[in-house]
Design an enzyme around this catalytic site. Structure first.
Site, PDB file in Angstrom:
ATOM      1  N   GLN A  48       0.843  -1.214   0.000  1.00  0.00           N
ATOM      2  CA  GLN A  48       0.000   0.000   0.000  1.00  0.00           C
ATOM      3  C   GLN A  48       0.874   1.259   0.000  1.00  0.00           C
ATOM      4  OE1 GLN A  48      -2.247  -0.944   3.582  1.00  0.00           O
ATOM      5  NE2 GLN A  48      -0.323  -1.519   4.570  1.00  0.00           N
ATOM      6  N   GLN A  79      -8.727   2.788  19.313  1.00  0.00           N
ATOM      7  CA  GLN A  79      -7.855   1.763  19.909  1.00  0.00           C
ATOM      8  C   GLN A  79      -8.431   1.247  21.232  1.00  0.00           C
ATOM      9  OE1 GLN A  79      -5.480   1.293  17.721  1.00  0.00           O
ATOM     10  NE2 GLN A  79      -4.461   3.212  17.146  1.00  0.00           N
ATOM     11  N   GLU A 123       0.935  -8.559  11.434  1.00  0.00           N
ATOM     12  CA  GLU A 123       0.762  -7.341  10.619  1.00  0.00           C
ATOM     13  C   GLU A 123       1.466  -7.584   9.278  1.00  0.00           C
ATOM     14  OE1 GLU A 123      -0.517  -4.069  10.391  1.00  0.00           O
ATOM     15  OE2 GLU A 123       0.599  -4.239   8.484  1.00  0.00           O
ATOM     16  N   GLY A 155      -2.536 -12.007   7.826  1.00  0.00           N
ATOM     17  CA  GLY A 155      -3.363 -12.532   8.920  1.00  0.00           C
ATOM     18  C   GLY A 155      -4.155 -13.762   8.507  1.00  0.00           C
ATOM     19  N   ASP A 173      -7.775  -5.653  13.790  1.00  0.00           N
ATOM     20  CA  ASP A 173      -7.660  -4.208  13.602  1.00  0.00           C
ATOM     21  C   ASP A 173      -7.214  -3.970  12.152  1.00  0.00           C
ATOM     22  OD1 ASP A 173      -5.332  -1.684  14.841  1.00  0.00           O
ATOM     23  OD2 ASP A 173      -7.139  -1.564  13.605  1.00  0.00           O
ATOM     24  N   SER A 174      -8.161  -4.107  11.241  1.00  0.00           N
ATOM     25  CA  SER A 174      -7.783  -4.103   9.823  1.00  0.00           C
ATOM     26  C   SER A 174      -8.146  -2.785   9.143  1.00  0.00           C
ATOM     27  CB  SER A 174      -8.534  -5.230   9.106  1.00  0.00           C
ATOM     28  OG  SER A 174      -9.898  -4.851   8.988  1.00  0.00           O
ATOM     29  N   SER A 175      -7.517  -2.582   8.000  1.00  0.00           N
ATOM     30  CA  SER A 175      -7.947  -1.467   7.158  1.00  0.00           C
ATOM     31  C   SER A 175      -9.225  -1.941   6.448  1.00  0.00           C
ATOM     32  CB  SER A 175      -6.832  -1.124   6.156  1.00  0.00           C
ATOM     33  OG  SER A 175      -5.980  -2.236   5.927  1.00  0.00           O
ATOM     34  N   ASP A 176      -9.637  -1.208   5.404  1.00  0.00           N
ATOM     35  CA  ASP A 176     -10.941  -1.503   4.788  1.00  0.00           C
ATOM     36  C   ASP A 176     -10.871  -2.666   3.798  1.00  0.00           C
ATOM     37  OD1 ASP A 176     -11.130   1.989   4.873  1.00  0.00           O
ATOM     38  OD2 ASP A 176     -12.329   0.633   6.102  1.00  0.00           O
TER      39      ASP A 176
END
Ligand code: SAM
Length: 304
Positions: A48, A79, A123, A155, A173-176
């Site tokens: 990314q 968080q 991660e 993951g 805790d992921s991005s979109d």
């Protein structure tokens, strides 16, 4: 981490010079803008685009693929809630897995729980870890906890290889669901999470905005109801710099000892939070309130 300091990426608005506008096909027709004081880092990892900038009103800002991930001013809300909604709902969480969370903020929050003995984190992007340690030391402080074991990897693969029933809690805790996090919103991944959790274990995932993504939420709830035979709940909270100003969470438990997410049983031990400073957002009342939904969302979620 070496950034390319030369050109401004497309998401830096040319319409209003000196502003960052968050445009994405995930929220067509709208964009949240922040005034930029200085671009601190620009890089492209294998996964990314990574940007850090100093904003005029929210402190430093981390952006991945043009999407705001966190700001120094309001990261506490996300968080603290994504961590304490699950961990305060079960007695004595000992072994915790964090998927994503490269900035280290969830680790900082998990570390407040004295009962936790081991924290695995998977991660995918080392550049996010390095950039967070360099520009967000108060967030990346989570990496300093001796209980943390960091794995750089996907993951999806990590959970496929995880031992059955080995975690008390998994925090995704992921991005979109566009880009590297896409599979973290799909059924096979949820099935692998359920397999890795002990009976009565809990999972909390980043679950988008009920103002913008009821279609995504509907699919996630359907999948979770099929997979998690304990309880399945949707909670939400306020994060000003997320699209529509809110973010949601899926809170599920596997079959076994009952988990009543709406009534926390495991208050955070204040003494364990000394090294990371006081809680800025989470408390027991806002925990219970997070599960109160607007009627339009309640109708959809409870019908699944
Ligand atoms: N914690 C942030 C906040 O406060 O809003 C937001 C999310 S965090 C930056 C999202 C992380 O998920 C990123 O570091 C990204 O690299 C990671 N990620 C995306 N897809 C992944 C995958 N398949 N496996 C592991 N990590 C992934």
């Amino acid at each position: 981490a070496n950034g390319d300091q030369t050109k401004e990426p497309a998401c830096f608005s040319s319409v209003i010079p000196g502003w960052f506008s968050e445009m994405s096909p995930m929220w067509p027709g709208e964009a949240h803008s922040l005034k930029v004081e200085k671009i601190l880092f620009q890089g492209k990892s294998d996964y990314q685009d990574v940007i850090v900038f100093q904003s005029a009103s929210y402190g430093k800002v981390l952006v991945l693929d043009g999407v705001i991930q966190l700001t120094e001013r309001d990261e506490c809300a996300y968080q603290e809630m994504i961590t304490h909604l699950p961990l305060c709902s079960i007695p004595n969480p000992k072994k915790v897995l964090v998927i994503g969370g490269g900035d280290g903020g969830v680790l900082r929050e998990v570390a407040r729980h004295a009962s936790v003995e081991h924290i695995d984190m998977c991660e995918i992007d080392k550049m996010v870890v390095d950039v967070s340690k360099q520009f967000f030391p108060n967030v990346a402080i989570g990496y300093e906890d001796p209980r943390v074991n960091l794995v750089i990897g996907d993951g999806v693969a990590f959970l496929k290889n995880a031992a059955e029933g080995s975690y008390d809690a998994v925090i995704v805790d992921s991005s979109d669901p566009i880009g590297p996090a896409k599979e973290l919103f799909e059924k096979p991944f949820f099935q692998s999470v359920a397999r890795a959790l002990r009976p009565g274990g809990v999972v909390c995932t980043q679950a988008e905005s009920l103002w913008l993504h009821m279609d995504i939420i509907e699919d996630i709830v359907s999948n979770c109801r099929e997979i998690f035979k304990g309880s399945v709940n949707y909670a939400w909270t306020s994060v000003p710099t997320y699209p529509s100003g809110v973010i949601g969470f899926m809170l599920c438990s596997t079959e076994g000892p009952d988990v009543d997410f709406k009534h926390p049983v495991n208050p955070i031990d204040e003494s364990s939070s000394k090294s990371n400073g006081p809680l800025k957002f989470y408390n027991a009342e806002i925990h219970s309130a997070a599960f109160c939904l607007p009627s339009f969302a309640k109708k959809v979620i409870e019908s699944k």
